[in-house]
Design a protein around this motif. Structure first.
Motif, PDB file in Angstrom:
ATOM      1  N   ALA A 183       0.831  -1.204   0.000  1.00  0.00           N
ATOM      2  CA  ALA A 183       0.000   0.000   0.000  1.00  0.00           C
ATOM      3  C   ALA A 183       0.866   1.255   0.000  1.00  0.00           C
ATOM      4  O   ALA A 183       0.586   2.228  -0.711  1.00  0.00           O
ATOM      5  N   VAL A 184       1.926   1.245   0.804  1.00  0.00           N
ATOM      6  CA  VAL A 184       2.817   2.407   0.851  1.00  0.00           C
ATOM      7  C   VAL A 184       3.620   2.506  -0.440  1.00  0.00           C
ATOM      8  O   VAL A 184       3.879   3.607  -0.946  1.00  0.00           O
ATOM      9  N   ALA A 185       4.001   1.372  -1.010  1.00  0.00           N
ATOM     10  CA  ALA A 185       4.688   1.385  -2.301  1.00  0.00           C
ATOM     11  C   ALA A 185       3.798   2.001  -3.376  1.00  0.00           C
ATOM     12  O   ALA A 185       4.280   2.747  -4.243  1.00  0.00           O
ATOM     13  N   ALA A 186       2.496   1.716  -3.319  1.00  0.00           N
ATOM     14  CA  ALA A 186       1.562   2.294  -4.291  1.00  0.00           C
ATOM     15  C   ALA A 186       1.486   3.808  -4.142  1.00  0.00           C
ATOM     16  O   ALA A 186       1.378   4.534  -5.143  1.00  0.00           O
ATOM     17  N   LEU A 187       1.553   4.279  -2.908  1.00  0.00           N
ATOM     18  CA  LEU A 187       1.561   5.731  -2.670  1.00  0.00           C
ATOM     19  C   LEU A 187       2.794   6.360  -3.326  1.00  0.00           C
ATOM     20  O   LEU A 187       2.697   7.380  -4.020  1.00  0.00           O
ATOM     21  N   ILE A 188       3.951   5.751  -3.089  1.00  0.00           N
ATOM     22  CA  ILE A 188       5.192   6.284  -3.661  1.00  0.00           C
ATOM     23  C   ILE A 188       5.140   6.221  -5.185  1.00  0.00           C
ATOM     24  O   ILE A 188       5.521   7.174  -5.877  1.00  0.00           O
ATOM     25  N   SER A 189       4.650   5.111  -5.721  1.00  0.00           N
ATOM     26  CA  SER A 189       4.561   4.958  -7.177  1.00  0.00           C
ATOM     27  C   SER A 189       3.633   5.995  -7.788  1.00  0.00           C
ATOM     28  O   SER A 189       3.905   6.536  -8.868  1.00  0.00           O
TER      29      SER A 189
END
Length: 246
Positions: A153-159
């Motif tokens: 979920a946090v990776a999706a935010l960064i992406s």
């Protein structure tokens, strides 16, 4: 681990006896977890207090797989890390320098204290050319009060902010399975993947050439398993229902 051996802070019925049978017959095994927060020693102690004694080297985490991947790609590199001791210890142990000065990698794992300022720094490092690595794609995890956002979920935010997707090392990436097999000195055709999730455990096993056993003590139900375009080799109610041939 979670959903197969333990559920929250309790052992799943039959799990201890299953592992004891493996040990008695000298069948090598690894307990896998996509959670990168804890070191194998931390997890060993956690299992001990639940009544299950396994050696720390029988526990293999996505943090260890991530560290081994980075070591194979760029030994002695520099990384900016968002995560807990399981991840930072694994990276230190393979000789990585953890830094906020021109890191070569941004490495994202689980933590209970995601910091907006650290996420912002990670985004800026990636924008400046750092390679983006995440320990696993899981978007949520459980705690005592309900679900919590996880690495995916946090990776999706960064992406979404920077337009760069990470390379995920943990399940269902077959890389984690192959790394685990090498650690066991085992071959895929002689090995079995036991898990509770169709979307990570079973697909990881299938894509790595292992036979697979779905247990129904975790995330996936028998009815949900039927909806996937791939099938496990076997479905069992729990690890306590898995027979081990003499």
């Amino acid at each position: 681990m979670d959903g197969v051996i333990v559920r929250g802070s309790t052992l799943i019925p039959g799990a201890a006896e299953f592992l004891q049978r493996l040990q008695a017959q000298q069948i090598p095994f690894l307990i896998l977890t996509n959670n990168s927060q804890y070191t194998p020693r931390d997890l060993q102690v956690r299992l001990h207090y639940m009544g299950l004694d396994v050696p720390a080297d029988a526990i293999f985490t996505s943090a260890l797989a991530t560290a081994q991947f980075l070591h194979s790609q760029r030994p002695g590199g520099r990384a900016y890390v968002i995560g807990e001791s399981g991840l930072t210890t694994a990276l230190h142990d393979i000789g990585y320098v953890l830094t906020d000065q021109e890191p070569e990698y941004v490495v994202l794992g689980e933590t209970t204290t995601y910091s907006f300022s650290r996420i912002t720094r990670a985004i800026r490092f990636i924008a400046a050319g750092a390679r983006f690595i995440a320990t696993n794609p899981d978007v949520m995890g459980p705690d005592e009060e309900g679900i919590v956002p996880a690495t995916g979920a946090v990776a999706a935010l960064i992406s979404a902010a920077i337009g760069v997707k990470p390379y995920y090392v943990g399940k269902p990436n077959p890389l984690m399975m192959r790394t685990a097999l090498r650690r066991l000195n085992a071959h895929s055709e002689d090995s079995v993947m036991i898990g509770d999730r169709m979307d990570t455990d079973m697909v990881a096993g299938i894509e790595s050439g292992l036979r697979t056993i779905l247990v129904l003590t975790g995330v996936t139900t028998r009815e949900q398993a039927e909806r996937f375009p791939y099938r496990p080799t076997w479905i069992r109610e729990s690890v306590g229902h898995i027979e081990i041939e003499e």
